[in-house]
Scaffold this motif. Structure first.
Motif, short mmCIF file in Angstrom:
data_model
loop_
_atom_site.label_atom_id
_atom_site.label_comp_id
_atom_site.label_asym_id
_atom_site.label_seq_id
_atom_site.Cartn_x
_atom_site.Cartn_y
_atom_site.Cartn_z
N CYS A 5 -49.01 38.94 -3.64
CA CYS A 5 -49.46 37.70 -4.30
C CYS A 5 -48.75 36.48 -3.75
N GLY A 6 -47.68 36.69 -3.01
CA GLY A 6 -46.94 35.57 -2.45
C GLY A 6 -46.01 34.88 -3.42
N TYR A 7 -45.64 35.56 -4.50
CA TYR A 7 -44.82 34.91 -5.51
C TYR A 7 -43.37 35.37 -5.53
N ASP A 8 -43.11 36.65 -5.41
CA ASP A 8 -41.74 37.12 -5.62
C ASP A 8 -40.98 37.42 -4.33
N ARG A 9 -41.38 38.44 -3.62
CA ARG A 9 -40.61 38.83 -2.43
C ARG A 9 -40.56 37.74 -1.37
N SER A 10 -41.69 37.12 -1.09
CA SER A 10 -41.67 36.05 -0.10
C SER A 10 -40.88 34.86 -0.62
N GLY A 11 -40.98 34.58 -1.91
CA GLY A 11 -40.19 33.50 -2.51
C GLY A 11 -38.70 33.78 -2.42
N LEU A 12 -38.33 35.05 -2.58
CA LEU A 12 -36.93 35.45 -2.47
C LEU A 12 -36.40 35.16 -1.07
N VAL A 13 -37.17 35.51 -0.05
CA VAL A 13 -36.75 35.30 1.33
C VAL A 13 -36.65 33.80 1.65
N VAL A 14 -37.64 33.04 1.22
CA VAL A 14 -37.62 31.60 1.50
C VAL A 14 -36.45 30.93 0.76
N ARG A 36 -44.99 26.30 -4.24
CA ARG A 36 -45.89 27.46 -4.23
C ARG A 36 -46.67 27.61 -5.52
N SER A 37 -45.93 27.74 -6.62
CA SER A 37 -46.56 27.98 -7.91
C SER A 37 -45.48 28.03 -8.98
N PRO A 38 -45.78 27.62 -10.21
CA PRO A 38 -44.80 27.76 -11.28
C PRO A 38 -44.45 29.22 -11.56
N TRP A 39 -45.29 30.15 -11.12
CA TRP A 39 -45.06 31.57 -11.34
C TRP A 39 -44.27 32.22 -10.21
N ALA A 40 -43.98 31.47 -9.18
CA ALA A 40 -43.21 32.02 -8.05
C ALA A 40 -41.80 32.36 -8.53
N LEU A 41 -41.26 33.42 -8.00
CA LEU A 41 -39.92 33.90 -8.35
C LEU A 41 -39.77 34.09 -9.86
N ASN A 42 -40.76 34.72 -10.47
CA ASN A 42 -40.67 34.99 -11.90
C ASN A 42 -39.96 36.32 -12.20
N ASN A 43 -39.52 36.99 -11.15
CA ASN A 43 -38.75 38.23 -11.29
C ASN A 43 -37.29 37.85 -11.56
#
Length: 67
Positions: A5-14, A36-43
């Motif tokens: 979805c492009g929200y968690d793992r890629s957000g973690l790396v960036v 990206r999105s307000p839901w990015a890195l929601n983990n």
């Protein structure tokens, strides 16, 4: 880099890429969410990794539990 979805793992790396040269973790996370999105890195675990530092988190994850 993108995860499914492009929200968690890629957000973690960036975010880690922003943190390494000196960006504050909270600011890096906010930038990712803004871009990206307000839901990015929601983990929450990923947020903790960034706050703790991935090197320390890796060491802690590698510890064995003794019973």
């Amino acid at each position: 880099m993108r995860c499914h979805c492009g929200y968690d793992r890629s957000g973690l790396v960036v975010a880690q890429t922003l943190i390494e040269p000196g960006q504050d973790p909270a600011t890096a996370i906010a930038l990712i969410r803004q871009s990206r999105s307000p839901w990015a890195l929601n983990n929450q675990t990923f947020e903790q990794y960034l706050s703790t530092g991935l090197d320390v988190a890796g060491l802690l994850a590698g510890l064995e539990t003794r019973t």
